[in-house]
Design a protein around this motif. Structure first.
Motif, PDB file in Angstrom:
ATOM      1  N   SER A 143      45.147  36.926  52.770  1.00  0.00           N
ATOM      2  CA  SER A 143      45.041  37.929  51.719  1.00  0.00           C
ATOM      3  C   SER A 143      46.389  38.422  51.240  1.00  0.00           C
ATOM      4  O   SER A 143      46.537  38.832  50.080  1.00  0.00           O
ATOM      5  N   SER A 144      47.361  38.386  52.128  1.00  0.00           N
ATOM      6  CA  SER A 144      48.614  39.102  51.883  1.00  0.00           C
ATOM      7  C   SER A 144      49.674  38.642  52.861  1.00  0.00           C
ATOM      8  O   SER A 144      49.376  37.999  53.876  1.00  0.00           O
ATOM      9  N   THR A 178      44.882  43.115  48.049  1.00  0.00           N
ATOM     10  CA  THR A 178      43.530  42.623  47.777  1.00  0.00           C
ATOM     11  C   THR A 178      42.812  43.478  46.741  1.00  0.00           C
ATOM     12  O   THR A 178      41.624  43.257  46.479  1.00  0.00           O
ATOM     13  N   SER A 184      40.990  37.760  46.975  1.00  0.00           N
ATOM     14  CA  SER A 184      41.739  36.985  47.981  1.00  0.00           C
ATOM     15  C   SER A 184      41.436  37.449  49.407  1.00  0.00           C
ATOM     16  O   SER A 184      42.344  37.593  50.240  1.00  0.00           O
ATOM     17  N   VAL A 185      40.167  37.674  49.703  1.00  0.00           N
ATOM     18  CA  VAL A 185      39.765  38.153  51.022  1.00  0.00           C
ATOM     19  C   VAL A 185      39.057  37.031  51.786  1.00  0.00           C
ATOM     20  O   VAL A 185      38.208  36.329  51.245  1.00  0.00           O
ATOM     21  N   TYR A 186      39.423  36.871  53.045  1.00  0.00           N
ATOM     22  CA  TYR A 186      38.847  35.852  53.910  1.00  0.00           C
ATOM     23  C   TYR A 186      38.237  36.528  55.137  1.00  0.00           C
ATOM     24  O   TYR A 186      38.542  37.703  55.412  1.00  0.00           O
ATOM     25  N   THR A 189      40.622  38.232  57.260  1.00  0.00           N
ATOM     26  CA  THR A 189      41.207  39.447  56.702  1.00  0.00           C
ATOM     27  C   THR A 189      40.499  40.678  57.257  1.00  0.00           C
ATOM     28  O   THR A 189      41.140  41.661  57.665  1.00  0.00           O
TER      29      THR A 189
END
Length: 336
Positions: A143-144, A178, A184-186, A189
């Motif tokens: 995500s980051s 996010t 963009s979250v998994y 995350t």
């Protein structure tokens, strides 16, 4: 937790850092929540391990992120050039966080490139400039940068106890990058965020500091931006332009337009948003999209930038009158 990087890379990092005493951490120009979280979280963790750490930003960070640097320990290159250069000269390791290459640090990047220190990249953007570094930790499957660094540190020191300060820094980066867990979250995350809560991070406090801590002028500027959204119906797109005279009228401060690029995506039928911010000698460009519309390609091709599939940035010449024409040309390459 699933490993992001092979053991040989972790071993290379361990070997390099165990032979070092002084470390410089640096990030990109106009640091955002992920950059600041990565810088302060990693810095605090390494100090906990006994290293001498100097954290550096090329330019000032926004006031609303000041809670991550309560002691004002971060050196801003434009304000403390001599101190920064002295720290870089003495560094055994330089770690670049949340930045794909040294050029995104502008003048600071040039100074770092000349350093004899061992150089490490920790970043989640596309197209890392690997030739700038001796060791690279880079993947877009996070995500980051804060999530990436958290998982890297967990792999390096699996029994380490993280402080509330570190957890708060890393969770701030995840929340901001996010868009509050919207992009963009998994699965990992959420796992990482839950562990940070266990360490003492409070998402309600972070939210209050980041999203409920604005000046009245900033709120008025937001109102102006919302009233001046321009729609391109043929592309299902919308954009906002803030020129220097508008920024001056609302007493613009660094960071005041954070997240403005997301506003048009709340409009029904809008799947692409662009935000143009006129700076001293160029126009900063931010791009966002929904679903299968990739904006990183047009950021690279038309706006001298790049980034993620649905979130990218770049810049263009200081010519506001060319914005709509260039944006239409760019959108025409990805939207029929």
């Amino acid at each position: 937790m699933k490993a992001l990087f092979p053991k040989n890379l972790i071993s290379c990092w361990n070997q390099a850092i165990t032979q070092s005493a002084a470390i410089v951490l640096a990030t990109h120009v106009n640091p955002d929540g992920d950059a600041m979280g990565a810088l302060t979280g990693l810095g605090a963790f390494l100090r906990q391990q006994g290293y001498r750490v100097t954290c550096v930003c090329p330019s000032p960070y926004p006031d609303f992120l000041g809670f991550l640097d309560p002691g004002k320990d971060i050196l801003v290159y434009t304000c403390h050039k001599e101190k920064v250069l002295k720290a870089v000269d003495k560094a055994d390791i330089v770690v670049a966080v949340d930045v794909s290459g040294l050029s995104r640090m502008e003048e600071l990047g040039s100074a770092l490139s000349e350093s004899r220190a061992f150089k490490v990249l920790m970043d989640h953007h596309t197209d890392p400039v690997t030739e700038d570094f001796d060791l690279v930790f880079s993947t877009t499957r996070v995500s980051s940068s804060c999530e990436l660094i958290f998982r890297l540190l967990h792999a390096w020191k699996p029994k380490a106890v993280f402080s509330k300060e570190q957890a708060t820094a890393f969770l701030t980066g995840i929340i901001t990058d996010t868009n509050q867990f919207a992009n963009s979250v998994y699965p990992e995350t959420f796992h990482a965020a839950s562990i940070m809560h266990l360490w003492g991070a409070d998402s309600e406090t972070i939210f209050s500091q980041v999203y409920q801590n604005f000046t009245l002028n900033r709120m008025h500027l937001m109102g102006y931006a919302l009233q001046n959204i321009r729609i391109l119906p043929q592309f299902g797109a919308a954009y906002i332009v803030l020129t220097r005279d508008v920024l001056e009228a609302f007493d613009y401060q660094n960071g005041d337009t954070e997240s403005f690029v997301n506003f048009p995506l709340a409009i029904k039928g809008i799947n692409v948003s662009a935000f143009f911010l006129q700076r001293k000698d160029h126009i900063k460009v931010s791009l966002r999209s929904k679903g299968a519309i990739a904006v990183n390609g047009i950021a690279r091709q038309f706006f001298n930038g790049g980034g993620h599939y649905n979130a990218s940035a770049g810049k263009m010449e200081d010519a506001p009158e060319k914005i709509e024409g260039l944006l239409k040309e760019a959108l025409g390459t990805v939207i029929a």
